[in-house]
Design an enzyme around this catalytic site. Structure first.
Site, PDB file in Angstrom:
ATOM      1  N   CYS A  61     -44.833   6.520 -26.842  1.00 55.63           N
ATOM      2  CA  CYS A  61     -46.121   5.826 -26.967  1.00 55.63           C
ATOM      3  C   CYS A  61     -46.611   5.801 -28.410  1.00 55.63           C
ATOM      4  O   CYS A  61     -46.575   6.815 -29.114  1.00 55.63           O
ATOM      5  CB  CYS A  61     -47.140   6.490 -26.068  1.00 55.63           C
ATOM      6  N   SER A  79     -54.582  13.026 -21.649  1.00 53.51           N
ATOM      7  CA  SER A  79     -53.530  12.363 -22.407  1.00 53.51           C
ATOM      8  C   SER A  79     -53.936  12.272 -23.871  1.00 53.51           C
ATOM      9  O   SER A  79     -55.127  12.228 -24.200  1.00 53.51           O
ATOM     10  CB  SER A  79     -53.307  10.953 -21.850  1.00 53.51           C
ATOM     11  N   CYS A 130     -39.211   6.170 -23.889  1.00 52.77           N
ATOM     12  CA  CYS A 130     -39.349   7.236 -24.882  1.00 52.77           C
ATOM     13  C   CYS A 130     -38.017   7.897 -25.244  1.00 52.77           C
ATOM     14  O   CYS A 130     -37.788   8.260 -26.393  1.00 52.77           O
ATOM     15  CB  CYS A 130     -40.303   8.308 -24.358  1.00 52.77           C
TER      16      CYS A 130
END
Length: 531
Positions: free
Chosen positions: A174, A450, A29
């Site tokens: 993500c 999440s 990330c």
């Protein structure tokens, strides 16, 4: 001392702009932020100011998920905000550019900017490209769900290993509308990030040019003396809620937008968030509940495409942005990409009439909680409680096949204080989906979810178990009712007549202990600056 770093008289006569990176090579990330940091510095110099660089921490939610390491995730948000604030204060900089990646770095940077009220621009490092497996695009979400499918015998271990090796092909956060991409969109809608910057994928050719542009923009803000609080307002925060709801994004947006509002001293409540989500339709068909990735959203015009549609329906308002022009003006002139009516739907073809989350209250959560509706067709659920203290016990039950259709899993002891750190339950929710139970089992927790979670899931239960909330007294077999239409979460039991069945665990030492001693309720954003 500044001369010793290589600055000369000409440099020191110019404004000092802090270029703050959350670079680390422990996760994809934030892996590329060093290169973007250099490009931001080029932009700062070209616009007539002097950049000074420093770094702060980041914790990977995806890597820590399902382990004790996940306790560090939300705590890191406060540490990042504190460290950015301290260095900016200590070195008396004139402006700040924050380079962010994985989930907590984005709200943390915005929180620091709100506290400092300096001229500020936030740049998100961008989403990861999707992986390819068996002829289709995949993300980290597919890997977590495949763990449950493998346990259920629907996928063999060789296939799971091949998927795991394929899902994350390089730098970037993500790739679905999970927390990082939800918050990156929110920053654009608030005006803290310029259109066309955040949604560019991490490895795309244009990303470095966007970083340079952000360096130029912050110098303009310094010259105009426009601090971050010009952009962090009630109207812009409401826009951010609407965008998160319209994209069926992460419920973490609720927690983080409350925290940013608190740091900017702007009134924003759970009721305000619920009202904005209720009136905003879901128009983006994005993972985890939909079909497309964040890269697909970029190709179809990104935030500007969504903004034009939401402005058309009156779901967001025009607010100032860091470019010096308004949100509507920026959206109108932004490149339109390869338009696809499937990735972002027109209003007359909205996917759902209301946004991807709602706020509930009731006998199990009198101070409020958040229900995730992304991908969930059901608006109500009733079933017997299956109660677990901590996530690990719940995950083991799912993997063992002891959770049945109609059950309401209750996971407690995972709140901001009780965790401490309010872990995310992706391991459990993904395992349920992988076993084919995603639409047939509900989950209720004082922890978080999440952004990759989908199904009928209720989190942020307040008060949490560690503070004596009703969830501490629920028992196996109690009937739990979730009703989105009436905004209720109730249990058919007189919990006031019971003693707590949950007794928690000893408070840890060190940073987690300090956090647990100072953190506020999830219903207030789980901030450590007020309680």
């Amino acid at each position: 001392m500044l001369r010793a770093t290589g600055l000369d008289d000409a440099d020191l006569e110019k404004p000092l702009v802090a270029v703050v990176s959350t670079w680390t090579d422990v996760m994809p990330c934030n892996l590329h932020l060093r290169e973007l940091q250099a490009a931001v510095c080029e932009g700062v110099r070209a616009a007539g100011a002097t950049p000074v660089q420093f770094n702060t921490i980041a914790v990977s939610d995806g890597i820590a998920m399902g382990t004790d390491g996940m306790e560090a995730s939300l705590v890191s948000r406060e540490v990042i905000a504190d460290s950015m604030e301290l260095v900016a204060l200590g070195h008396m900089v004139d402006g700040i550019v924050g380079l962010t990646g994985c989930d907590k770095t984005i709200p943390a940077a915005a929180m620091a900017m709100a506290r400092l009220d300096l001229p500020s621009v936030l740049l998100y490092g961008g989403p990861i490209q999707p992986g390819r497996w068996q002829g289709r695009d995949v993300t980290i979400q597919d890997v977590f769900e495949a763990v449950g499918a493998c346990a259920a015998g629907k996928l063999d271990e060789k296939e799971l290993c091949e998927l795991e090796r394929s899902a994350c092909p390089g730098a970037g956060a993500c790739g679905g509308q999970f927390t990082a991409n939800t918050m990156a969109l929110a920053m654009t809608m608030m005006g803290l990030s310029p259109f066309g910057a955040n949604e560019v994928p991490a490895t795309a050719e244009d990303k470095r040019a966007q970083a340079r542009r952000c360096g130029e923009l912050v110098v303009g803000l310094v010259q105009r003396q426009e601090g971050a609080r010009k952009f962090i307002t009630r109207a812009s925060l409401t826009n951010a809620v609407a965008a998160a709801a319209a994209s069926a994004g992460s419920t973490n947006a609720v927690l983080h937008l409350l925290a940013i509002a608190a740091e900017a001293e702007v009134e924003l409540s759970l009721e305000d968030i619920d009202a904005a989500a209720a009136r905003t339709p879901v128009i983006a068909d994005l993972k985890p509940g939909g079909r497309y990735t964040a890269v697909d959203l970029w190709r179809t015009g990104g935030a500007a495409t969504m903004t034009r549609t939401l402005l058309e329906g009156g779901f967001v308002s025009d607010v100032p942005t860091v470019t010096g022009r308004s949100l509507a003006a920026e959206a109108a002139e932004a490149p339109r990409g390869v338009l696809s009516p499937e990735v972002v739907r027109p209003l007359d073809r909205a996917l759902k009439p209301r946004g991807g989350f709602a706020i509930l209250r009731g006998s199990l959560s009198p101070d409020g909680c958040v229900v995730k509706l992304a991908g969930a067709g059901r608006q109500s659920f009733e079933g017997p409680a299956r109660v677990f203290d901590r996530e690990e016990a719940a995950f083991a039950a799912v993997q063992a096949g002891t959770i049945q259709k109609g059950d309401v899993m209750v996971i407690r002891g995972e709140g901001p204080v009780g965790g401490p750190g309010m872990r995310e339950m992706l391991g459990v929710t993904a395992a349920l989906v992988g076993r084919g139970l995603g639409d047939d089992v509900a989950l209720v927790t004082d922890g978080r979810f999440s952004g990759a979670t989908h199904g009928l899931m209720v989190g942020h239960i307040s008060p949490e178990a560690a503070l004596g909330g009703p969830i501490a007294r629920i028992k196996d077999g109690d009937r739990v009712r979730i009703d989105v239409e009436s905004r209720r979460l109730d249990v058919d039991a007189d919990l006031s007549a019971r003693r707590d069945a949950y007794h928690g665990r000893a408070r840890p030492r060190g940073v987690l202990g300090k956090y647990a001693a100072t953190v506020s309720s999830a219903s207030l954003g789980a901030v450590t600056t007020r309680r």
